[in-house]
Design an enzyme around this catalytic site. Structure first.
Site: not given
Length: 272
Positions: A107, A214, A244
């Site tokens: 991320s 996601d 995610h």
């Protein structure tokens, strides 16, 4: 898995908490880079998988995150965060000279890892990006366009199809459960633009893994960033229905297996 060694070092903006899981006979060094609002402690199962695969593993809590110093989730310049990561990698490489280095970022950590790779390409053997914040992040532009940032934390149900993941996240006192802060959003925007402008990673073997579903960092926006940095050796895995945190998904064994298979493939390639 061995008991981790924990220590602190002086980062660009305060004390940084670091952790390592050394092996007596490692095949490679894996460096973990966590995402926004979380901390390295959420990656114990990833550490186990990598250690079982022959890696010595290390990582840190970014400034303002986890056990590191600083106002919570406040980052004003990601070049400083990359510099902190470089300190960790330099120390780890000194302890194990000659080991191949695999950088694994999730991320926001994927964004940090990509920028690190642009600046320190020669130190890395491979790069793994999990749901990275790259290219175009529409939620970021929406938030920056608001006069006031809403008091809306990340929805734990967007992390994984496994409800236990969201429940543990919501109950974790080291996770930030408040809203974004404008200086951090502005710094994220600058870093994404910098990565886009600095371009290709050349021949660095890179694995991009992402959940098809996601909703936090949609893969379509990330793809524009992947295209901006991709070099001659990119492997892509988009997992159907996954959300995610693919390392915490219901098919996490498959994802981690893809990571270790990618590392095996890279390590079998003779050094250039």
């Amino acid at each position: 898995m061995v008991t981790p060694r924990e220590w602190e070092f002086a980062g660009r903006n305060g004390a940084v908490a670091a952790r390592s899981w050394p092996r007596p006979d490692p095949r490679y060094l894996a460096v973990l880079v966590h995402g926004y609002g979380e901390h390295l402690g959420r990656y114990d199962h990833v550490v186990r998988a990598l250690a079982d695969h022959g890696a010595s593993v290390c990582g840190l809590d970014h400034v303002g995150h986890g056990r590191s110093a600083g106002e919570r989730v406040l980052i004003t310049d990601f070049e400083d965060v990359v510099a902190d990561l470089h300190t960790l990698v330099t120390d780890a490489r000194a302890d194990a000279p000659g080991l191949p280095v695999v950088l694994i970022g999730h991320s926001m950590g994927g964004m940090i890892a990509a920028r690190y790779a642009q600046l320190h390409r020669d130190e890395l053997t491979a790069l793994v990006l999990s749901g990275p914040v790259l290219g175009r992040w529409d939620a970021l532009q929406m938030l920056l366009g608001l006069e006031e940032i809403p008091e809306i934390p990340i929805d734990p149900t967007t992390l994984s199809r496994d409800p236990a993941v969201g429940e543990a996240y919501a109950a974790d006192p080291l996770v930030w459960h408040g809203p974004f802060k404008r200086p951090t959003l502005e710094a994220l925007d600058r870093c994404i633009r910098t990565i886009n402008e600095h371009g290709s990673l050349g021949d660095l073997p890179t694995l991009w893994v992402h959940g098809e579903d996601d909703q936090l960092v949609p893969p379509a926006g990330t793809r524009t960033g992947i295209e901006a940095i991709r070099g001659s050796d990119l492997t892509e895995r988009i997992y159907p229905q996954a959300r995610h945190e693919v390392f915490n998904e219901t098919n996490s064994a498959e994802v981690l297996g893809d990571v270790t298979a990618f590392v095996d493939r890279v390590l079998r390639v003779p050094a250039r």
